[in-house]
Write an enzyme that holds these catalytic residues in place. Sequence first.
Site, PDB file in Angstrom:
ATOM      1  N   SER A  88       0.832  -1.196   0.000  1.00  0.00           N
ATOM      2  CA  SER A  88       0.000   0.000   0.000  1.00  0.00           C
ATOM      3  C   SER A  88       0.870   1.252   0.000  1.00  0.00           C
ATOM      4  CB  SER A  88      -0.926   0.000   1.211  1.00  0.00           C
ATOM      5  OG  SER A  88      -1.859  -1.050   1.100  1.00  0.00           O
TER       6      SER A  88
ATOM      7  N   ASN B  90      11.795  -4.471  -2.021  1.00  0.00           N
ATOM      8  CA  ASN B  90      11.426  -3.254  -1.300  1.00  0.00           C
ATOM      9  C   ASN B  90      12.181  -3.148   0.035  1.00  0.00           C
ATOM     10  OD1 ASN B  90      10.018  -0.884  -0.892  1.00  0.00           O
ATOM     11  ND2 ASN B  90       8.209  -1.906  -0.037  1.00  0.00           N
TER      12      ASN B  90
ATOM     13  N   ASP C 203      16.165   0.586   1.922  1.00  0.00           N
ATOM     14  CA  ASP C 203      16.721   1.536   2.906  1.00  0.00           C
ATOM     15  C   ASP C 203      17.003   0.856   4.240  1.00  0.00           C
ATOM     16  OD1 ASP C 203      13.844   1.299   2.857  1.00  0.00           O
ATOM     17  OD2 ASP C 203      13.748   2.879   4.394  1.00  0.00           O
TER      18      ASP C 203
ATOM     19  N   SER D  26     -25.482 -54.548 -60.224  1.00  0.00           N
ATOM     20  CA  SER D  26     -24.680 -55.458 -59.399  1.00  0.00           C
ATOM     21  C   SER D  26     -23.830 -56.375 -60.273  1.00  0.00           C
ATOM     22  CB  SER D  26     -25.585 -56.310 -58.507  1.00  0.00           C
ATOM     23  OG  SER D  26     -26.271 -55.456 -57.615  1.00  0.00           O
TER      24      SER D  26
ATOM     25  N   ASP E  76      -5.055  -3.531  -6.665  1.00  0.00           N
ATOM     26  CA  ASP E  76      -4.380  -3.696  -5.380  1.00  0.00           C
ATOM     27  C   ASP E  76      -5.094  -4.821  -4.640  1.00  0.00           C
ATOM     28  OD1 ASP E  76      -3.112  -3.433  -2.969  1.00  0.00           O
ATOM     29  OD2 ASP E  76      -4.138  -1.584  -2.412  1.00  0.00           O
TER      30      ASP E  76
ATOM     31  N   PRO F 127      -5.037  -7.829  -1.455  1.00  0.00           N
ATOM     32  CA  PRO F 127      -4.478  -8.079  -0.137  1.00  0.00           C
ATOM     33  C   PRO F 127      -3.624  -9.347  -0.093  1.00  0.00           C
ATOM     34  CG  PRO F 127      -6.739  -8.794  -0.186  1.00  0.00           C
ATOM     35  CD  PRO F 127      -6.468  -8.144  -1.508  1.00  0.00           C
TER      36      PRO F 127
ATOM     37  N   SER G 225     -30.310 -45.686 -55.986  1.00  0.00           N
ATOM     38  CA  SER G 225     -30.137 -44.242 -55.695  1.00  0.00           C
ATOM     39  C   SER G 225     -30.972 -43.379 -56.643  1.00  0.00           C
ATOM     40  CB  SER G 225     -28.662 -43.849 -55.734  1.00  0.00           C
ATOM     41  OG  SER G 225     -28.014 -44.329 -56.883  1.00  0.00           O
TER      42      SER G 225
END
Lengths: 301, 634
Positions: free
Chosen positions: B43, B170, B173, B480, B115, B117, B547
């Site tokens: 977030s 992330n 720092d 035939s 976003d 969870p 036929s």
Amino acid sequence: MTQKTLTHLQRLEAESIHILREVVAEAENPVMLYSVGKDSAVMLHLAKKAFYPAPPPFPLLHVDTTWKFRDMYALRDKAAKDAGMELLVYQNPEAAERGINPFDHGGLHTDMWKTEGLKQALDKYGFDVAFGGARRDEEKSRAKERVFSFRSANHRWDPKNQRPELWRLYNARKAKGESVRVFPISNWTELDIWQYIHLEGIEIVPLYFSAPRPTVERDGLTIMVDDDRFPLRDGETPVTKSVRFRTLGCYPLTGAVESTATTLPEVIQEMLLTTTSERQGRAIDHDQAASMEKKKQEGYF
Amino acid sequence: MTTEPIYKTDALIAENIDAYLEAHQHKTMLRFITCGSVDDGKSTLIGRLLYDSKMIFEDQLATLEADSKRVGTQGGEIDFALLVDGLAAEREQGITIDVAYRFFATEKRKFIVADTPGHEQYTRNMVTGASTADLAVILIDARKGVLTQTRRHSYLVNLIGIRHVVLAVNKMDLIGYDKATFDNIVAEYGEFARSIGIEEFTAIPISGFKGDNITGPSEFTPWYTGPALLPFLESVEVDVTADQEQPFRLPVQWVNRPNLDFRGFAGMIASGSVRPGDQVRVLPSGKTSTVSRIVSLEGDRDLAVAGESVTITLADEIDCSRGQVIVAAQAPLEVADQFESTLVWMDETEMVPGRAYWLKIGTQTVSATIHQPKYEVNINTQEHLATKTLDLNAIGVANITTDREIPFSAYADNRDLGGFILIDKITNHTVAAGMIHFALRRAQNIHWQATDIGRDHHASMKHQKPAVLWLTGLSGSGKSTIANIVEKKLARMNRHTFLLDGDNVRHGLNKDLGFTEADRIENIRRVGEVAKLMTDAGLIVITAFISPFRSERDMVRGMMQPGEFVEVFVDTPLEVAEARDVKGLYAKARSGQLKNFTGIDSPYEAPENAEMRIDTTQMTPEEAADLIIARLIP
């Protein structure tokens, strides 16, 4: 093979048209809630595109409070006529009988005319799906709102009982008495709306453009005196100021901003350079951060 | 703390709004999803992106500052997470419980961020958010490295078919911007990613809280030479144009019929492009037509592409309704009613094998039964586990049977035509998301499966050209007899043949058929199909059927390859045939014992354009056979 890059507005337009058509294909008796604002104007324009050459196959519903700006009523009637659509206007008879107004009744005004009026109108006509022009970027709780938002038989919204929406598949099935509010322009931002109005030449209420208008200052808001129902306090006289509106609602509750923007690009310019968010001009939101969510649970749009 | 936004469009907006609008109008759009848990600073990262791209207004900032002091977790400093944690209940609990969509734009792109969870409901919510995303940002806490949840998120991202993955390491720092730690995480993740099928990803060391490598290079990571997060998101190729390269597919969403003169088919193009004049096919009916117009409010268009919502009209009045798919005539979709699919269960009530659910795919809703799952996937370890059902957030593979055939694509080829939802018929809840792997009964596909040994191969092995010698004529005309001699002569010439005789076939394949007109038609249709299979096998087929109807003989002709069908009219006048009456049938027919006898109380339609005519009053059966063979093998 021919390649064509779709811009973000083209993709948004295609998505909205897809949603509008999906509802018409699956709903029994849909209606479009039409508030005459810029978002409604874009939604109506998208509906015209979605069903062309047929007119949009549903009526427009204006849940009226009798306290809108006169310019809004004028455009409302014209827009419906131009689109070839039936216009239904609903005014809560109980609110009318009790003379509910924004000056004497505060929050009750919105509750009676809008929230109750909307429920009554949907019940009266038996609409099972109502299109609304809400956007996810307007307010934090709306960021989680579904495109298809389910309401119980008594119009309540239960955040825990909403359906997952995957891909472009919307589940529109519901039990008798239940209804759905559908938001075709969920993924548009305020800038997208303005940009689209500009590109497509969509007619909007002139109040969005600056003009000399009679105003008074009330509770930190600049209010326009739109008709003679406005109760002026002792010694109070309207001052003509060059103002415009960023959002439109009931005129006694809608704050104007001083501005010189008389064209769309100038309006957009001002919007982009401004430092306060859109809903700040509405008195209704000024209580607490999560107030919209409370109103939504109660059935306000 | 880097708080100065680098996206400075204010000057352009102030000086030349028209130029700004022109530029903004041509922006493209990227939809992405962020995956990580509350602790990963997800977030905070999104809040940071909104803040740095100037999507935060002063009044919101004021609220944010006040909220940060009141409920913030950053010791009074601005808590960006508060910008994105929405519902009141969630804010009190300090968690997000759903999918939220955020919007921001830079000078090049508009972004929509899903976003989701990182707690209990992660699977349902993540799959939902990922279903519309072009790219995924997978967040890792640099202090913790690759965790079970990292593997889970990556598995889901890959399952849903997202091709672009960013590994955002992330909180750099908090580890002193240590390169070695970053490198180790990237190496470990890379090994895992490849094992589940993620071929490529971009790793970026960031600090959402401090703003390192978000909008531009951080001074604290001189060892990192790759792009910062936002510039990367701005430049990554989006798949939206790739779909245009695929064949045309338009799931029909709604039929637009404002009056009797207009019939438009409306929908969003799932892949490919379309122009007036294109040949198309409607599935599952298979009817073909030509696109005549692409209709729009602004006037007719000459091109429309994947991702656009259009209305088209066709040149022919063919049946086409919601749920059908209009496709490029030359590249039809598969049609089937049984599929193997991955299912993601999303409802509190577990799956019931054998129960019918509504299945919605594209614009079609059908009834579908789910079979017992083949297995469930443990999404933390990706192991396959035996199971009898799937419960909330479980992922498994199962077969599904639909109550009718539906046109589809594999999900891997097209999300719109291969992704579906299941809906409970009683509660109307969306209970599962599904992704089709493939159809199970391939014989029912609308087009043939290509087989490796084709008809040409069969024929060349027999050193002959397949053919159908179709002898037609009255009963007792000599069909035939002539057919039998033809076959014997061909056998002596080492030709591979088969004789289909009318009487013989009626003892087996067609013993359920009588002599009504309908049954005679079906009799010939079946014989035609059998003859066709035999020519596919490379045989020379000789048939001896009365036929009597032209249309059925033409139907059989149409089944064969051009030039393969040789119609032989054994022309014996009725009085001659009746005089011969070898089987005594004419006598029975004349006495009324035999109904629907050709030539007596049922018509014989003599051929008009037969390849050959044998006049049996002018030649013997031997001579007739030689004539036929001479034509077949010149």
